[in-house]
Design a protein around this motif. Structure first.
Motif, short mmCIF file in Angstrom:
data_model
loop_
_atom_site.label_atom_id
_atom_site.label_comp_id
_atom_site.label_asym_id
_atom_site.label_seq_id
_atom_site.Cartn_x
_atom_site.Cartn_y
_atom_site.Cartn_z
N ALA A 5 22.16 43.25 53.70
CA ALA A 5 21.59 43.42 55.04
C ALA A 5 20.53 44.53 55.03
N ARG A 6 20.79 45.59 54.29
CA ARG A 6 19.81 46.69 54.19
C ARG A 6 18.53 46.20 53.50
N LYS A 7 18.68 45.39 52.46
CA LYS A 7 17.50 44.85 51.76
C LYS A 7 16.66 44.00 52.70
N ILE A 8 17.33 43.15 53.44
CA ILE A 8 16.61 42.26 54.38
C ILE A 8 15.89 43.08 55.44
N GLU A 9 16.56 44.09 55.95
CA GLU A 9 15.94 44.96 56.96
C GLU A 9 14.73 45.69 56.37
N PHE A 10 14.88 46.16 55.14
CA PHE A 10 13.77 46.85 54.47
C PHE A 10 12.58 45.91 54.29
N ILE A 11 12.83 44.71 53.84
CA ILE A 11 11.76 43.73 53.63
C ILE A 11 11.05 43.42 54.94
N GLN A 12 11.82 43.27 56.00
CA GLN A 12 11.21 43.00 57.31
C GLN A 12 10.30 44.14 57.73
N GLU A 13 10.74 45.38 57.54
CA GLU A 13 9.90 46.53 57.88
C GLU A 13 8.69 46.61 56.95
N PHE A 14 8.89 46.30 55.68
CA PHE A 14 7.80 46.33 54.72
C PHE A 14 6.70 45.33 55.11
N LEU A 15 7.10 44.16 55.54
CA LEU A 15 6.13 43.13 55.93
C LEU A 15 5.32 43.52 57.16
N LYS A 16 5.80 44.45 57.94
CA LYS A 16 5.08 44.92 59.12
C LYS A 16 4.03 45.98 58.78
N LEU A 17 4.09 46.53 57.58
CA LEU A 17 3.17 47.61 57.21
C LEU A 17 1.72 47.14 57.24
N GLN A 18 0.85 48.01 57.72
CA GLN A 18 -0.58 47.71 57.77
C GLN A 18 -1.38 48.63 56.85
N SER A 19 -0.76 49.68 56.36
CA SER A 19 -1.45 50.66 55.55
C SER A 19 -1.35 50.33 54.07
N GLU A 20 -2.50 50.16 53.44
CA GLU A 20 -2.51 49.87 52.01
C GLU A 20 -2.00 51.07 51.23
N ASP A 21 -2.27 52.26 51.74
CA ASP A 21 -1.80 53.48 51.08
C ASP A 21 -0.27 53.53 51.04
N VAL A 22 0.36 53.19 52.14
CA VAL A 22 1.82 53.20 52.20
C VAL A 22 2.39 52.15 51.24
N VAL A 23 1.80 50.98 51.21
CA VAL A 23 2.25 49.93 50.29
C VAL A 23 2.11 50.41 48.85
N SER A 24 1.01 51.06 48.53
CA SER A 24 0.80 51.58 47.17
C SER A 24 1.85 52.61 46.81
#
Length: 77
Positions: A5-24
């Motif tokens: 459940a934590r992984k799924i929640e993390f992925i959902q939040e990750f997909l909402k990211l708009q900052s390339e810096d944060v993704v990097s």
């Protein structure tokens, strides 16, 4: 909350990211964690691959296709 459940929640939040810096930054953290935990598959060279690499290195040296340590250090100073 269990791990799945934590992984799924993390992925959902990750997909909402708009900052390339944060993704990097998150990519770097993941790579570092995978490296330190041993999850990266390490495949050693075969004896034939090692010998081929040695032969090429020796050939490069004999034909002046190399840089000495002071040349390399000067590049990064």
């Amino acid at each position: 909350m269990n791990l799945e459940a934590r992984k799924i929640e993390f992925i959902q939040e990750f997909l909402k990211l708009q900052s390339e810096d944060v993704v990097s930054r998150l990519e770097k953290i993941l790579k570092k964690e995978n490296y330190t935990s041993g999850e990266i598959a390490f495949e050693p060279m075969t004896q034939a691959e090692l010998n081929k690499r040695i032969d090429k290195s020796e050939s490069d040296f004999l034909n002046n296709r190399f840089k000495n340590s002071s040349e390399l250090l000067a590049k990064y100073e």
